[in-house]
Design a protein around this motif. Structure first.
Motif, PDB file in Angstrom:
ATOM      1  N   GLY A  56       0.790  -1.232   0.000  1.00  0.00           N
ATOM      2  CA  GLY A  56       0.000   0.000   0.000  1.00  0.00           C
ATOM      3  C   GLY A  56       0.818   1.275   0.000  1.00  0.00           C
ATOM      4  N   ASP A  57       2.079   1.200   0.420  1.00  0.00           N
ATOM      5  CA  ASP A  57       2.923   2.397   0.431  1.00  0.00           C
ATOM      6  C   ASP A  57       3.798   2.481  -0.820  1.00  0.00           C
ATOM      7  OD1 ASP A  57       4.342   0.134   1.157  1.00  0.00           O
ATOM      8  OD2 ASP A  57       5.766   1.241   2.407  1.00  0.00           O
ATOM      9  N   ARG A  58       3.555   1.607  -1.804  1.00  0.00           N
ATOM     10  CA  ARG A  58       4.385   1.592  -3.018  1.00  0.00           C
ATOM     11  C   ARG A  58       3.559   1.975  -4.234  1.00  0.00           C
ATOM     12  NH1 ARG A  58       9.094   1.484  -0.295  1.00  0.00           N
ATOM     13  NH2 ARG A  58       9.635  -0.566   0.537  1.00  0.00           N
ATOM     14  N   ASP A  59       4.265   2.251  -5.353  1.00  0.00           N
ATOM     15  CA  ASP A  59       3.595   2.482  -6.629  1.00  0.00           C
ATOM     16  C   ASP A  59       4.042   1.434  -7.639  1.00  0.00           C
ATOM     17  OD1 ASP A  59       2.096   4.880  -6.031  1.00  0.00           O
ATOM     18  OD2 ASP A  59       4.056   5.864  -5.854  1.00  0.00           O
ATOM     19  N   VAL A  60       3.136   1.059  -8.522  1.00  0.00           N
ATOM     20  CA  VAL A  60       3.503   0.130  -9.594  1.00  0.00           C
ATOM     21  C   VAL A  60       4.400   0.855 -10.595  1.00  0.00           C
ATOM     22  CG1 VAL A  60       2.623  -1.222 -11.546  1.00  0.00           C
ATOM     23  CG2 VAL A  60       1.381  -1.215  -9.364  1.00  0.00           C
ATOM     24  N   ASN A  61       5.478   0.190 -10.990  1.00  0.00           N
ATOM     25  CA  ASN A  61       6.351   0.686 -12.067  1.00  0.00           C
ATOM     26  C   ASN A  61       5.857   0.045 -13.357  1.00  0.00           C
ATOM     27  OD1 ASN A  61       8.446   0.805 -13.994  1.00  0.00           O
ATOM     28  ND2 ASN A  61       9.977   1.088 -12.373  1.00  0.00           N
ATOM     29  N   GLU A  62       5.182   0.845 -14.169  1.00  0.00           N
ATOM     30  CA  GLU A  62       4.501   0.273 -15.331  1.00  0.00           C
ATOM     31  C   GLU A  62       5.470  -0.285 -16.376  1.00  0.00           C
ATOM     32  OE1 GLU A  62       1.602   3.144 -16.628  1.00  0.00           O
ATOM     33  OE2 GLU A  62       0.511   3.034 -14.737  1.00  0.00           O
ATOM     34  N   ILE A  63       6.665   0.305 -16.432  1.00  0.00           N
ATOM     35  CA  ILE A  63       7.673  -0.212 -17.383  1.00  0.00           C
ATOM     36  C   ILE A  63       8.119  -1.609 -16.962  1.00  0.00           C
ATOM     37  CG2 ILE A  63       9.985   0.158 -18.335  1.00  0.00           C
ATOM     38  CD1 ILE A  63       8.259   2.344 -19.279  1.00  0.00           C
ATOM     39  N   LYS A  64       8.386  -1.769 -15.671  1.00  0.00           N
ATOM     40  CA  LYS A  64       8.775  -3.099 -15.187  1.00  0.00           C
ATOM     41  C   LYS A  64       7.641  -4.104 -15.419  1.00  0.00           C
ATOM     42  CE  LYS A  64      11.922  -1.699 -11.397  1.00  0.00           C
ATOM     43  NZ  LYS A  64      12.066  -1.648  -9.916  1.00  0.00           N
ATOM     44  N   LEU A  65       6.400  -3.677 -15.150  1.00  0.00           N
ATOM     45  CA  LEU A  65       5.255  -4.568 -15.320  1.00  0.00           C
ATOM     46  C   LEU A  65       5.102  -4.983 -16.788  1.00  0.00           C
ATOM     47  CD1 LEU A  65       2.768  -5.977 -14.140  1.00  0.00           C
ATOM     48  CD2 LEU A  65       1.493  -3.852 -14.458  1.00  0.00           C
ATOM     49  N   LEU A  66       5.237  -4.000 -17.676  1.00  0.00           N
ATOM     50  CA  LEU A  66       5.143  -4.259 -19.116  1.00  0.00           C
ATOM     51  C   LEU A  66       6.174  -5.297 -19.529  1.00  0.00           C
ATOM     52  CD1 LEU A  66       3.882  -2.759 -21.859  1.00  0.00           C
ATOM     53  CD2 LEU A  66       6.219  -1.952 -22.029  1.00  0.00           C
ATOM     54  N   ASN A  67       7.433  -5.100 -19.092  1.00  0.00           N
ATOM     55  CA  ASN A  67       8.498  -6.038 -19.458  1.00  0.00           C
ATOM     56  C   ASN A  67       8.251  -7.416 -18.846  1.00  0.00           C
ATOM     57  OD1 ASN A  67       9.743  -4.052 -20.905  1.00  0.00           O
ATOM     58  ND2 ASN A  67      11.164  -3.479 -19.274  1.00  0.00           N
ATOM     59  N   THR A  68       7.766  -7.450 -17.595  1.00  0.00           N
ATOM     60  CA  THR A  68       7.481  -8.725 -16.939  1.00  0.00           C
ATOM     61  C   THR A  68       6.445  -9.508 -17.733  1.00  0.00           C
ATOM     62  OG1 THR A  68       8.007  -7.902 -14.748  1.00  0.00           O
ATOM     63  CG2 THR A  68       6.492  -9.756 -14.850  1.00  0.00           C
ATOM     64  N   LEU A  69       5.442  -8.806 -18.240  1.00  0.00           N
ATOM     65  CA  LEU A  69       4.361  -9.454 -18.981  1.00  0.00           C
ATOM     66  C   LEU A  69       4.740  -9.743 -20.427  1.00  0.00           C
ATOM     67  CD1 LEU A  69       1.449  -7.242 -17.627  1.00  0.00           C
ATOM     68  CD2 LEU A  69       1.855  -9.652 -17.063  1.00  0.00           C
ATOM     69  N   GLY A  70       5.812  -9.112 -20.900  1.00  0.00           N
ATOM     70  CA  GLY A  70       6.168  -9.243 -22.321  1.00  0.00           C
ATOM     71  C   GLY A  70       5.120  -8.637 -23.218  1.00  0.00           C
ATOM     72  N   ALA A  71       4.420  -7.628 -22.710  1.00  0.00           N
ATOM     73  CA  ALA A  71       3.350  -7.000 -23.492  1.00  0.00           C
ATOM     74  C   ALA A  71       3.902  -5.863 -24.348  1.00  0.00           C
ATOM     75  CB  ALA A  71       2.282  -6.467 -22.553  1.00  0.00           C
ATOM     76  N   LEU A  72       3.127  -5.464 -25.346  1.00  0.00           N
ATOM     77  CA  LEU A  72       3.524  -4.342 -26.200  1.00  0.00           C
ATOM     78  C   LEU A  72       2.989  -3.025 -25.648  1.00  0.00           C
ATOM     79  CD1 LEU A  72       2.998  -5.879 -29.745  1.00  0.00           C
ATOM     80  CD2 LEU A  72       5.163  -5.398 -28.592  1.00  0.00           C
ATOM     81  N   THR A  73       1.739  -3.074 -25.109  1.00  0.00           N
ATOM     82  CA  THR A  73       1.145  -1.867 -24.550  1.00  0.00           C
ATOM     83  C   THR A  73       0.571  -2.207 -23.178  1.00  0.00           C
ATOM     84  OG1 THR A  73      -1.042  -2.323 -25.446  1.00  0.00           O
ATOM     85  CG2 THR A  73       0.451  -1.059 -26.843  1.00  0.00           C
TER      86      THR A  73
END
Lengths: 569, 569
Positions: B297-314
């Motif tokens: 709850g005290d953190r923010d999602v890093n969308e770049i890391k999440l994108l790379n983790t998922l191997g997604a394009l967008t």
């Protein structure tokens, strides 16, 4: 640099697409590769040559007080609309739109931008003169790009613009640039001539082209064998014509039947006279009228001179129908006597003829004993003919010689053409607003590289003048696998570079013959071979690319010897 | 050079259109003028700075074995179609047609041309590695060009491309460039950091950005106060999370009514616990699926890391409707327990929580005593959060610090992305064909000039590092009409230039105050005032722009003193 770490893509075959020597050798020696028609990639050897030429250009511009700047390649249509050139420039101007659908072009030249910069910043005579230049890519969408770097669509140019208070100031700037250009091409090691050239329809302005002399040149030049007079053929003049028939009395005008005899040669042969006794009458169509141009039968009309004399924008030879309509006569029989509603421009030589032959304005008929002023009166008498080699120099009377040249630079008095239309004015000492007086001065950098090759090559490859050679010397160990040879070559290579002699060590595991061929093709001014003699006797072979002179020099003296020879190459 | 022969168009007012300091000062100090939106003319001062930066770049590239060449700006569509980028590039690519209606573009980068050149010339492992670079204009049709030279549409870049046999070779080339870039920006006198950066959707490849530190920088950087670790926030990591609740026993899962409590902060406050005890469940929509991302709850999602983790394009945050549809629950009450048909990605810190609070997938309801692995099993456990200043360095455990930076360079391991698609292969020692392994390395030359100003300025103007200053010193005679003063100033000016100290003589007939203001604005590292003291006592005043330190030095020692000070500035 070591050859094994370099991109040296030499070719043994002459590429089929290359028509001229410089294009062939630039491809074969691995200097350029085509990316698209008229668009080239400059490989490392070429880039070294270009940088040397640009450095010489910079030093000579700076020496005259030039300030280097950099203007954009992509330019908004607005400023070209303001100068009026957006619609004047034809398909040679690359045009494009940005994402907001605004019009842009790729600059073929930078008068608009520089004049607007100066308009914004220069307000007072105190800020003049200014000499501003830059070196950048230029674009011209040629219908048929050809001859390699001679006529490309993307090319590198230096352009300098001068801004002065008045014509006297412009004259000083112009002379500075004339001197700078002379220094540039001298320092590049080129044989060249500054020639008087035609300044085009603007008229009145002075311009010189700097021509690198080469048999393959597209331009013909006439130059004096004694004094410094030189001009391109369109501009060349000679001494005023002396009368050819001194003391001869004018005879009565007569008509003669000349069926089928049209050209000056045919007519002269028919009458058994020299062609110069025939008055050649050529009809031209300009943007405003049809005119008759008179030159002697042994001369040719210089259409550039005629155009300027008439103050016309366009000029072309009249076709058969136009001749018939304007004179009521078929072509071949038109002459100045009795010609109606057509202006006549006569070359002074025609005025000096006595009892000449001319067309009678009647089919199959000529007039004999035609005399200017008695039988016809020209509207204009001006020099409108081509001058040829062998005629006297207009300055000193010595014989004119002919040569062919490649235009690598041009200097031009613009006057107030751009400052007036773009409103680049200044306040003089009395607070009066005046247009700034401009000059423009261009050097084709990539073209100069190509012209240097057209002038300096043999059947084996390029012969670079030392000042613009990509490297000064190549050191070739005959057997790179021989440790002793390699060690000596390596040491010599390093000593040369430390001494400021830019050298390549050809350490590739190729046969010596391959390396020698590459060395000749690439055109290093000096080739230094380190073989068994170096190991056994401490001696290397130094060969001069241009003369082929080969000297055996002791290793201990080699660097000094090279430094001694280099400035002489 | 003499100021009276120079274009020095300084402005007193801050131009309204300039949002950032570098843009304001480049305009005010007379370095640039706008020709069109995002397109600038570089006036003589700017061109001198650019040439110095380019010279430093060249020397450092050459030191690593780089070979300079020059590739075209205008490029045929065919090669962009071949690489597949013609259709991938959006409206940022300037496109145009030639007179024959063939498609071209203005190059934003040169992978296509260089790969095709190398494909044509390199056949064998013997010809590798190659390091090829050029410095030229690049084009990017930005939707909204801004910040002066920071985000222009026409800008100057150096790009080098490395060609190696394998990954080991690429690693060597990459390290060479890392060293070269470090040298370049050090020699430019800039405070900078090479930071680990995200390599985008390609994945796997290494990349570093070189950031000039400046408060106005658009990029946030985390760097270690002790070791050399540095990364941009999108890439930054920290030490693995330790369990926060050691020895505490998991309790039974319970449902609790939490009407209107949605955010982690609201929920934590409601239960009287720390926010880090709440599991934040964020729903994202990728090009392929909807996923749930869990962080504390005290953190923010890093969308770049999440994108790379998922191997997604967008990747984008799911909107209210998507959340409702995917989970049957309003946003704010989604949690990992019992979540169906949605992949769950959890940050390792979430796995280390005991008896946490999370959404119950039911309106106005949360679960307490949630324990990972017991109550839910994530599909992936990966670092997907933003790291913040104060957290431990992943390399050494010391505290991470935060700074802001301007990206001026990037080095990137391309691998075989371009060589495979364009067929740039070589034969290895065993005659086997392999794709060449590539790297690309860019430096924004015009951007570096702007970044230098963002980092080096005060309220009076620019403070150039001596190595890239347009001139080293300005010599100001207090009264140019005083012959004695002027003579001394002139002599000093000439002696300085002869000694290699690039100097301007400000011989304009302006008040001293005007010249002092211009000197500060332009940012000469040294200002030398020649006044009455020079005439009467033989003493001049030397002022250092950065520190303001002013020394009175005898005229006879002035040149020596200046040469002594300069390298320290």
């Amino acid at each position: 640099m070591r050859a094994t770490q370099m991109l040296i893509p030499t070719l043994r075959e002459v590429p089929a697409e290359a028509e001229v020597v410089s294009h062939q050798l630039l491809l074969r020696a691995g200097f350029i590769r085509k990316t698209a028609s008229g668009i080239y990639t400059y490989l490392p050897f070429a880039q070294r040559v270009l940088k040397k030429i640009m450095q010489i250009v910079r030093e000579e511009m700076d020496r005259q007080g030039g300030q280097e700047m950099l203007m954009p390649i992509i330019q908004p249509a607005e400023i070209w609309l303001e100068s009026g050139r957006w619609h004047v420039y034809g398909p040679e101007l690359f045009r494009l739109k940005d994402r907001h659908n605004r019009d842009f072009c790729l600059a073929p030249t930078h008068e608009e931008v520089i004049t607007l910069v100066v308009r914004g910043e220069v307000k007072s005579y105190k800020q003049l003169p200014q000499l501003l230049y830059h070196i950048t890519n230029k674009y011209r969408d040629e219908r048929r790009p050809r001859f390699g770097l001679m006529r490309g669509r993307e090319f590198i140019m230096k352009d300098l613009y001068s801004f002065d208070r008045d014509e006297e100031g412009l004259e000083i700037s112009y002379r500075k640039m004339h001197e700078a250009y002379t220094n540039v091409f001298s320092r590049c090691g080129l044989q060249f001539r500054p020639v008087e050239a035609d300044s085009g329809a603007i008229g009145g302005s002075t311009t010189h082209e700097f021509m690198v002399l080469a048999e393959s040149g597209e331009a013909a030049i006439l130059y004096c064998s004694v004094c410094d007079y030189a001009a391109n053929v369109e501009k060349a003049t000679t001494l005023p014509a002396a009368g050819l028939d001194p003391g001869i009395q004018p005879l009565d005008l007569q008509e003669a039947s000349t069926p089928g005899k049209k050209s000056a040669e045919e007519v002269a042969a028919f009458f058994g006279i020299e062609p110069f006794h025939v008055i050649k009458t050529m009809l031209y169509k300009t943007d405003q009228e049809v005119v008759a141009a008179l030159v002697r039968g042994d001369r040719d009309v210089n259409e550039i001179k005629l155009l300027n004399t008439l103050g016309a924008l366009t000029l072309e030879l009249a076709d058969e129908a136009t001749v018939q309509q304007a004179t009521g006569t078929p072509a071949g029989y038109v002459g100045p006597v009795g010609l109606k509603n057509i202006r006549i421009v006569a070359d002074p030589e025609v005025m000096a003829l006595t009892n000449a032959v001319a067309g009678a304005n009647k089919r199959d008929t000529h007039l004999i004993n035609v005399n200017a002023n008695r039988d016809f009166k020209p509207d204009l008498v001006e020099d409108i003919r081509m001058v040829r080699a062998g005629e006297p120099c207009p300055k000193c009377g010595a014989q004119l010689q002919e040569a062919r040249g490649i235009e690598v630079g041009q200097i031009f008095k613009l006057g107030t053409k751009y400052s007036k239309v773009l409103g680049a004015n200044f306040l003089d000492e009395n607070g009066k607003e005046k247009p700034i007086v401009m000059g423009c001065y261009g050097i084709g950098v990539t073209r100069t590289m190509a012209a240097a090759i057209e002038q300096n090559h043999d059947q084996d490859g390029i012969i670079w003048p030392a000042s613009i050679a990509p490297y000064h010397a190549v050191v070739i160990p005959v057997s790179p696998k021989d440790e002793n040879q390699m060690k000596l070559a390596e040491t010599l290579y390093q000593e040369l570079n430390r001494a400021g002699v830019e050298s390549v060590l050809d350490d590739r595991l190729e046969r010596p013959g391959v390396k020698f061929k590459d060395a000749d093709l690439i055109g290093y001014p000096l080739r230094i071979v380190v073989g068994n003699k170096a190991v056994e006797e401490g001696v290397v072979e130094i060969r001069r690319r241009r003369s082929g002179q080969t000297d055996l020099i002791s290793l201990s003296e080699a660097v000094e010897k090279v430094r001694e020879i280099l400035p002489t190459l």
